[in-house]
Structures are given as structure tokens and as C-alpha cells.
Enzyme design. Structure first.
Site, PDB file in Angstrom:
ATOM      1  N   GLY A   1       2.892  -0.824   4.432  1.00  0.00           N
ATOM      2  CA  GLY A   1       2.923   0.593   4.086  1.00  0.00           C
ATOM      3  C   GLY A   1       4.349   1.034   3.797  1.00  0.00           C
ATOM      4  O   GLY A   1       4.908   0.770   2.727  1.00  0.00           O
ATOM      5  N   GLY A   2       4.973   1.704   4.752  1.00  0.00           N
ATOM      6  CA  GLY A   2       6.298   2.308   4.578  1.00  0.00           C
ATOM      7  C   GLY A   2       7.334   1.387   3.956  1.00  0.00           C
ATOM      8  O   GLY A   2       8.062   1.789   3.029  1.00  0.00           O
TER       9      GLY A   2
ATOM     10  N   ASN B   1       0.878  -1.173   0.000  1.00  0.00           N
ATOM     11  CA  ASN B   1       0.000   0.000   0.000  1.00  0.00           C
ATOM     12  C   ASN B   1       0.914   1.221   0.000  1.00  0.00           C
ATOM     13  O   ASN B   1       1.447   1.604   1.029  1.00  0.00           O
ATOM     14  CB  ASN B   1      -0.904  -0.015   1.239  1.00  0.00           C
ATOM     15  CG  ASN B   1      -1.763   1.249   1.333  1.00  0.00           C
ATOM     16  OD1 ASN B   1      -1.803   2.052   0.395  1.00  0.00           O
ATOM     17  ND2 ASN B   1      -2.451   1.421   2.464  1.00  0.00           N
ATOM     18  N   TRP B   2       1.072   1.807  -1.178  1.00  0.00           N
ATOM     19  CA  TRP B   2       2.010   2.936  -1.301  1.00  0.00           C
ATOM     20  C   TRP B   2       1.454   4.216  -0.678  1.00  0.00           C
ATOM     21  O   TRP B   2       2.178   5.212  -0.561  1.00  0.00           O
ATOM     22  CB  TRP B   2       2.338   3.186  -2.777  1.00  0.00           C
ATOM     23  CG  TRP B   2       3.242   2.145  -3.391  1.00  0.00           C
ATOM     24  CD1 TRP B   2       3.878   1.115  -2.746  1.00  0.00           C
ATOM     25  CD2 TRP B   2       3.621   2.042  -4.775  1.00  0.00           C
ATOM     26  NE1 TRP B   2       4.627   0.374  -3.634  1.00  0.00           N
ATOM     27  CE2 TRP B   2       4.492   0.932  -4.896  1.00  0.00           C
ATOM     28  CE3 TRP B   2       3.317   2.777  -5.911  1.00  0.00           C
ATOM     29  CZ2 TRP B   2       5.047   0.537  -6.104  1.00  0.00           C
ATOM     30  CZ3 TRP B   2       3.878   2.396  -7.134  1.00  0.00           C
ATOM     31  CH2 TRP B   2       4.739   1.284  -7.225  1.00  0.00           C
ATOM     32  N   LYS B   3       0.160   4.204  -0.346  1.00  0.00           N
ATOM     33  CA  LYS B   3      -0.493   5.414   0.185  1.00  0.00           C
ATOM     34  C   LYS B   3      -0.231   6.595  -0.770  1.00  0.00           C
ATOM     35  O   LYS B   3      -0.132   6.393  -1.975  1.00  0.00           O
ATOM     36  CB  LYS B   3      -0.037   5.691   1.620  1.00  0.00           C
ATOM     37  CG  LYS B   3      -0.240   4.440   2.503  1.00  0.00           C
ATOM     38  CD  LYS B   3      -0.134   4.695   3.964  1.00  0.00           C
ATOM     39  CE  LYS B   3      -0.344   3.388   4.739  1.00  0.00           C
ATOM     40  NZ  LYS B   3      -0.310   3.556   6.188  1.00  0.00           N
TER      41      LYS B   3
ATOM     42  N   GLU C   1      -7.052   5.087   7.858  1.00  0.00           N
ATOM     43  CA  GLU C   1      -6.831   6.494   7.450  1.00  0.00           C
ATOM     44  C   GLU C   1      -8.077   7.052   6.766  1.00  0.00           C
ATOM     45  O   GLU C   1      -8.383   8.240   6.888  1.00  0.00           O
ATOM     46  CB  GLU C   1      -5.583   6.577   6.547  1.00  0.00           C
ATOM     47  CG  GLU C   1      -4.303   6.403   7.370  1.00  0.00           C
ATOM     48  CD  GLU C   1      -3.118   5.817   6.611  1.00  0.00           C
ATOM     49  OE1 GLU C   1      -3.134   5.790   5.373  1.00  0.00           O
ATOM     50  OE2 GLU C   1      -2.173   5.333   7.289  1.00  0.00           O
TER      51      GLU C   1
ATOM     52  N   GLU D   1      -5.442  -4.372  10.900  1.00  0.00           N
ATOM     53  CA  GLU D   1      -4.424  -3.337  11.074  1.00  0.00           C
ATOM     54  C   GLU D   1      -4.709  -2.575  12.363  1.00  0.00           C
ATOM     55  O   GLU D   1      -5.528  -1.647  12.361  1.00  0.00           O
ATOM     56  CB  GLU D   1      -4.459  -2.354   9.893  1.00  0.00           C
ATOM     57  CG  GLU D   1      -4.049  -2.953   8.578  1.00  0.00           C
ATOM     58  CD  GLU D   1      -3.439  -1.898   7.643  1.00  0.00           C
ATOM     59  OE1 GLU D   1      -2.311  -2.125   7.205  1.00  0.00           O
ATOM     60  OE2 GLU D   1      -4.080  -0.863   7.391  1.00  0.00           O
TER      61      GLU D   1
ATOM     62  N   GLY E   1       2.484   2.813  10.915  1.00  0.00           N
ATOM     63  CA  GLY E   1       3.459   3.883  10.755  1.00  0.00           C
ATOM     64  C   GLY E   1       4.162   4.293  12.043  1.00  0.00           C
ATOM     65  O   GLY E   1       4.797   5.344  12.093  1.00  0.00           O
TER      66      GLY E   1
ATOM     67  N   HIS F   1      -9.706   1.419   5.094  1.00  0.00           N
ATOM     68  CA  HIS F   1      -8.424   1.656   5.784  1.00  0.00           C
ATOM     69  C   HIS F   1      -8.661   2.656   6.921  1.00  0.00           C
ATOM     70  O   HIS F   1      -9.467   3.573   6.775  1.00  0.00           O
ATOM     71  CB  HIS F   1      -7.389   2.198   4.789  1.00  0.00           C
ATOM     72  CG  HIS F   1      -5.999   2.173   5.342  1.00  0.00           C
ATOM     73  ND1 HIS F   1      -5.555   3.103   6.246  1.00  0.00           N
ATOM     74  CD2 HIS F   1      -4.978   1.316   5.128  1.00  0.00           C
ATOM     75  CE1 HIS F   1      -4.303   2.802   6.567  1.00  0.00           C
ATOM     76  NE2 HIS F   1      -3.924   1.733   5.906  1.00  0.00           N
TER      77      HIS F   1
ATOM     78  N   SER G   1       3.410  -1.634  10.592  1.00  0.00           N
ATOM     79  CA  SER G   1       4.848  -1.657  10.849  1.00  0.00           C
ATOM     80  C   SER G   1       5.514  -2.998  10.562  1.00  0.00           C
ATOM     81  O   SER G   1       6.416  -3.417  11.287  1.00  0.00           O
ATOM     82  CB  SER G   1       5.152  -1.203  12.284  1.00  0.00           C
ATOM     83  OG  SER G   1       4.772   0.165  12.455  1.00  0.00           O
TER      84      SER G   1
HETATM   85  P1  13P Z   1       3.015   0.798   7.809  1.00  0.00           P
HETATM   86  O1  13P Z   1       3.523  -0.493   7.242  1.00  0.00           O
HETATM   87  O2  13P Z   1       3.734   2.011   7.285  1.00  0.00           O
HETATM   88  O3  13P Z   1       2.900   0.759   9.295  1.00  0.00           O
HETATM   89  O4  13P Z   1       1.508   0.984   7.239  1.00  0.00           O
HETATM   90  C1  13P Z   1       0.615  -0.057   7.394  1.00  0.00           C
HETATM   91  C2  13P Z   1      -0.596   0.256   6.600  1.00  0.00           C
HETATM   92  O5  13P Z   1      -1.378   1.118   6.962  1.00  0.00           O
HETATM   93  C3  13P Z   1      -0.802  -0.497   5.360  1.00  0.00           C
HETATM   94  O6  13P Z   1      -2.076  -0.287   4.852  1.00  0.00           O
END
Ligand code: 13P
Length: 251
Positions: A234-235, A11-13, A98, A168, A174, A96, A213
Site C-alpha cells: 500500500g503506502g 495497491n495505490w488505493k 477495506e 493481509e 497502514g 480487500h 506495512s
Molecule cells: P500498507 O502497505 O499501507 O500497510 O497497505 C497494505 C494494503 O492494504 C495493501 O493492499
């Protein structure tokens, strides 16, 4: 041995540029060949068409990070499920945290997105997860149950045969604080049991992936858990070496 096919999702966001995503995909593709199970990339909408080209002749699948619950019409700025289908998206992330928190998406809206996505022949990846306050108040299961039950009520339990669930924990996203393996397994098992109340077969077959994470050095201990079928990254998915190492942590 996993009885369900594993799924690793990038998930590149809201990250990247045309230049950087070309370099990133160029570095990921050669290393992905022997990874078992499915690998999926969910880029920002505007890069989906470019990814269609970049991922051609690879086994990597394509998805989106969000979608409208409407099929078409006067909804400025929105993207409809059939548009994603047009671009060969096979999966879409819905709900998600977010989206729930920063864009006030309600449980009902998320359930409608889930239904609309499936109606277009795309597989929804439904995200659920608790806040730190919920966990500290021993409210994790109640929160997850409510998030799941709303979708079960609107979509029906059988809809989960064509869906993925992502657990999640919001406090792990994050933050560098991954859930401990026992915390992840406990919630994943709870999710499966919640679905099994309605239909055992569906509960047994649905893939439940973990996100929050995940890094190269903690992926393996999460992926080997009985009810964890992969990861939502994510990251770490923005760094080719890290993402490949995570993909190769799947047995
Ligand atoms: P991180 O891996 O950056 O914690 O993000 C997780 C996430 O929200 C994937 O959708």
C-alpha cells in the site's frame, strides 16, 4: 529457491492525481528491469486508461482494486469485469479488508466477484486477514478458514489454479506494524494446507502474497519465507524509491 513465480503488487488505493501518477510511473519504470517475477500496479479506476499508455513497452502489469460481481446493467457507479478486460487488466483485487469493513462486502459477494472476474479471463487476488481482536482471541485460523472456505464452496478448488491469495492481517495495514516473519509464515502455511485438503496440486501452485506495512527494510525477510510468494504493497508503493527497493528484495 522459489518454485512459484513471485508477484509484487502496488495497491495505490484512493491516492494520486494525473500529474503525480505520471511522475511515479516515470520514476519506477527505469528501475524495474532486473526484478525477477511479476510486478503489478493497481491504480484507481479512472487512471487505468492512462496506465495502459504509461506501461506500454514495459514488463509491468496492470490490475484493478475492486470490481462488480455483475456483468452489466443498471448498477450506477459500478465497474464490470469485462470493462477491466477491455482495458487489458490482468488482475483484480477482491475482498480487500477495506472493502469488507468500510463497504460491508460479504463473504458471499466477494466469492461472486471472484467467479465473475475469472469468467472474464482476469486473475482475482483474493485478500484474507484477521482483526487484532481475532488474533488476540486465538481466532486467526478460524477467520481465515471461513474467508477461504466461502470462496472454495462458490468457485470450486480448481478455480484457485488461476488465482492469487493475499494474506493481509488487518492490524498490519497502514499501521507500520508488520507481521513478524514467523507469524506470516504460519498463516501462509495454514492457507496452503487448507487448500491442500481439497487438492494438493492447486495448493502447491497457488501464489500466496503478504500485505501489511511492507517497507524496503522489512521486505526481504518476508519474501524469503517458504510460503510467501511476494507482497501487496500500500503506502510504500506510492514512493518510487521505496517500491523499487521492495521489488528488488525478491530473490
Ligand atoms: P500498507 O502497505 O499501507 O500497510 O497497505 C497494505 C494494503 O492494504 C495493501 O493492499
Amino acid at each position: 529457491m522459489l518454485k512459484r513465480q513471485s508477484l509484487i503488487v502496488a495497491n495505490w488505493k484512493m491516492n494520486g492525481s494525473l500529474d503525480s501518477i505520471r511522475r511515479l510511473v516515470g520514476a519506477i519504470v527505469p528501475g524495474i528491469k532486473d526484478v525477477p517475477g511479476e510486478v503489478l500496479i493497481c491504480p484507481p479506476f479512472v487512471y487505468i486508461a492512462e496506465l495502459v499508455k504509461l506501461l506500454e513497452k514495459t514488463t509491468i502489469r496492470l490490475g484493478a482494486q475492486n470490481v462488480s460481481q455483475m456483468e452489466s446493467g443498471a448498477f450506477t457507479g459500478e465497474i464490470a469485469p469485462p470493462m477491466l478486460k477491455d482495458l487489458a487488466c490482468e488482475y483484480v483485487i477482491v475482498g480487500h479488508s477495506e472493502r469488507r469493513m468500510l463497504y460491508n462486502e460479504s463473504a458471499t459477494q466477494i466469492a461472486r466477484k471472484f467467479v465473475a472476474v475469472q469468467a472474464s479471463g482476469i486473475i482475482p487476488i483474493l485478500c484474507v486477514g484477521e482483526l487484532l481482536e481475532d488474533r488476540n482471541a486465538r481466532g486467526t485460523e478460524a477467520v481465515i478458514a471461513k474467508q477461504l472456505d466461502t470462496v472454495i464452496e462458490v468457485a470450486g478448488i480448481k478455480a484457485f489454479r488461476q488465482a492469487v491469495i493475499a494474506y493481509e492481517p488487518v492490524w498490519a495495514i497502514g499501521t507500520g506494524k508488520t507481521a513478524l516473519p514467523e507469524q506470516a509464515q504460519e498463516v501462509h502455511e495454514f492457507i496452503r494446507l487448507r487448500l491442500a485438503r481439497h487438492d494438493h496440486k492447486t495448493a502447491d501452485s497457488v501464489r500466496i502474497i503478504y500485505g501489511g506495512s511492507i517497507k524496503a527494510d522489512n521486505a526481504e525477510q518476508l519474501f524469503e519465507l517458504a510460503d510467501v510468494d511476494g507482497g501487496l504493497i500500500g503506502g510504500a508503493s506510492l514512493v518510487a524509491k521505496e517500491f523499487l527497493a521492495i521489488c528488488h528484495s525478491v530473490r
